[in-house]
Design a protein around this motif. Sequence first.
Motif, mmCIF file in Angstrom:
data_model
loop_
_atom_site.group_PDB
_atom_site.id
_atom_site.type_symbol
_atom_site.label_atom_id
_atom_site.label_comp_id
_atom_site.label_asym_id
_atom_site.label_seq_id
_atom_site.Cartn_x
_atom_site.Cartn_y
_atom_site.Cartn_z
ATOM 1 N N SER A 63 0.835 -1.195 0.000
ATOM 2 C CA SER A 63 0.000 0.000 0.000
ATOM 3 C C SER A 63 0.876 1.254 0.000
ATOM 4 N N LYS A 64 0.307 2.367 -0.442
ATOM 5 C CA LYS A 64 1.042 3.644 -0.411
ATOM 6 C C LYS A 64 1.383 4.008 1.030
ATOM 7 N N LYS A 65 0.493 3.681 1.941
ATOM 8 C CA LYS A 65 0.740 3.968 3.359
ATOM 9 C C LYS A 65 2.042 3.305 3.809
ATOM 10 N N THR A 66 2.213 2.037 3.475
ATOM 11 C CA THR A 66 3.415 1.311 3.873
ATOM 12 C C THR A 66 4.642 1.819 3.133
ATOM 13 N N LYS A 67 4.498 2.053 1.841
ATOM 14 C CA LYS A 67 5.617 2.562 1.049
ATOM 15 C C LYS A 67 6.089 3.911 1.602
ATOM 16 N N TYR A 68 5.173 4.808 1.860
ATOM 17 C CA TYR A 68 5.525 6.123 2.405
ATOM 18 C C TYR A 68 6.083 6.005 3.817
ATOM 19 N N GLY A 69 5.518 5.086 4.613
ATOM 20 C CA GLY A 69 6.022 4.874 5.967
ATOM 21 C C GLY A 69 7.461 4.395 5.968
ATOM 22 N N LEU A 70 7.784 3.478 5.069
ATOM 23 C CA LEU A 70 9.157 2.989 4.953
ATOM 24 C C LEU A 70 10.102 4.095 4.493
ATOM 25 N N LYS A 71 9.647 4.902 3.542
ATOM 26 C CA LYS A 71 10.474 6.025 3.076
ATOM 27 C C LYS A 71 10.720 7.020 4.208
ATOM 28 N N ALA A 72 9.686 7.309 4.984
ATOM 29 C CA ALA A 72 9.826 8.256 6.095
ATOM 30 C C ALA A 72 10.768 7.709 7.168
ATOM 31 N N LEU A 73 10.611 6.436 7.521
ATOM 32 C CA LEU A 73 11.496 5.836 8.525
ATOM 33 C C LEU A 73 12.943 5.848 8.053
ATOM 34 N N THR A 74 13.147 5.550 6.782
ATOM 35 C CA THR A 74 14.493 5.572 6.217
ATOM 36 C C THR A 74 15.072 6.980 6.279
ATOM 37 N N PHE A 75 14.270 7.972 5.947
ATOM 38 C CA PHE A 75 14.725 9.365 5.995
ATOM 39 C C PHE A 75 15.133 9.750 7.413
ATOM 40 N N ILE A 76 14.292 9.382 8.380
ATOM 41 C CA ILE A 76 14.579 9.709 9.783
ATOM 42 C C ILE A 76 15.850 8.985 10.236
ATOM 43 N N ALA A 77 15.975 7.715 9.863
ATOM 44 C CA ALA A 77 17.174 6.942 10.249
ATOM 45 C C ALA A 77 18.433 7.548 9.647
ATOM 46 N N ARG A 78 18.347 7.991 8.411
ATOM 47 C CA ARG A 78 19.513 8.575 7.744
ATOM 48 C C ARG A 78 19.895 9.925 8.341
ATOM 49 N N SER A 79 18.933 10.617 8.933
ATOM 50 C CA SER A 79 19.261 11.904 9.560
ATOM 51 C C SER A 79 20.207 11.674 10.730
ATOM 52 N N GLY A 80 20.061 10.512 11.371
ATOM 53 C CA GLY A 80 21.006 9.995 12.337
ATOM 54 C C GLY A 80 21.401 10.848 13.521
ATOM 55 N N SER A 81 20.971 12.053 13.576
ATOM 56 C CA SER A 81 21.452 12.957 14.618
ATOM 57 C C SER A 81 20.721 12.807 15.940
ATOM 58 N N GLY A 82 19.585 12.120 15.934
ATOM 59 C CA GLY A 82 18.779 12.039 17.148
ATOM 60 C C GLY A 82 17.914 13.265 17.339
ATOM 61 N N VAL A 83 18.115 14.265 16.496
ATOM 62 C CA VAL A 83 17.302 15.480 16.530
ATOM 63 C C VAL A 83 15.998 15.191 15.791
ATOM 64 N N PRO A 84 14.850 15.585 16.350
ATOM 65 C CA PRO A 84 13.581 15.331 15.665
ATOM 66 C C PRO A 84 13.557 15.929 14.254
ATOM 67 N N VAL A 85 12.950 15.186 13.341
ATOM 68 C CA VAL A 85 12.842 15.604 11.948
ATOM 69 C C VAL A 85 11.413 16.084 11.715
ATOM 70 N N GLN A 86 11.275 17.248 11.113
ATOM 71 C CA GLN A 86 9.956 17.820 10.888
ATOM 72 C C GLN A 86 9.239 17.120 9.738
ATOM 73 N N VAL A 87 7.931 17.005 9.890
ATOM 74 C CA VAL A 87 7.092 16.335 8.896
ATOM 75 C C VAL A 87 7.261 16.983 7.527
ATOM 76 N N GLY A 88 7.270 18.293 7.483
ATOM 77 C CA GLY A 88 7.399 19.007 6.217
ATOM 78 C C GLY A 88 8.692 18.685 5.494
ATOM 79 N N GLU A 89 9.756 18.517 6.235
ATOM 80 C CA GLU A 89 11.055 18.189 5.651
ATOM 81 C C GLU A 89 11.014 16.800 5.004
ATOM 82 N N ILE A 90 10.402 15.849 5.710
ATOM 83 C CA ILE A 90 10.279 14.491 5.169
ATOM 84 C C ILE A 90 9.385 14.506 3.930
ATOM 85 N N ALA A 91 8.245 15.161 4.047
ATOM 86 C CA ALA A 91 7.274 15.202 2.950
ATOM 87 C C ALA A 91 7.893 15.788 1.688
ATOM 88 N N LYS A 92 8.614 16.883 1.856
ATOM 89 C CA LYS A 92 9.222 17.538 0.700
ATOM 90 C C LYS A 92 10.306 16.663 0.075
#
Length: 138
Positions: free
Chosen positions: A3-32
């Motif tokens: 589903s798109k929900k799962t595909k987008y969820g995996l992309k978002a988790l990957t983005f957050i993991a790659r940020s790696g800093s432990g600093v919260p990542v804003q939704v808008g940054e991930i979405a863009k």
Amino acid sequence: MLSKKTKYGLKALTFIARSGSGVPVQVGEIAKSEQIPQKFLESILLTLRKAGILGSKKGKHGGYYLRKAPSEILMTEVMRVLEGPIAMVPCVSLNFYEKCDDCVDEHLCSVNKLMIQVRDSTLEVFRNTTLENFSNPQ
């Protein structure tokens, strides 16, 4: 199909993991960055937060962060949260078992036997794959 929900969820988790800093990542940054509709992404991230995979922080420097190390986040957990049962038919589901309406005898059913093999193969991949495995570029 995924589903798109799962595909987008995996992309978002990957983005957050790659940020790696432990600093919260804003939704808008991930979405863009991942080209995900922001309202849909907010719903997905909320689901992941409620499941304990993500944490969130409010405020100017708020956003979402991983609650565990990427190496500790198994794909079985993520897939069940976002996609639901891993099994393709309810009669072979380990966590959401239901007898099929049209089945006379599961033990003689060829569909059941095949879907057990599919489920087991899929679980093998998900159990041996963590967020870290695909969030680190090779």
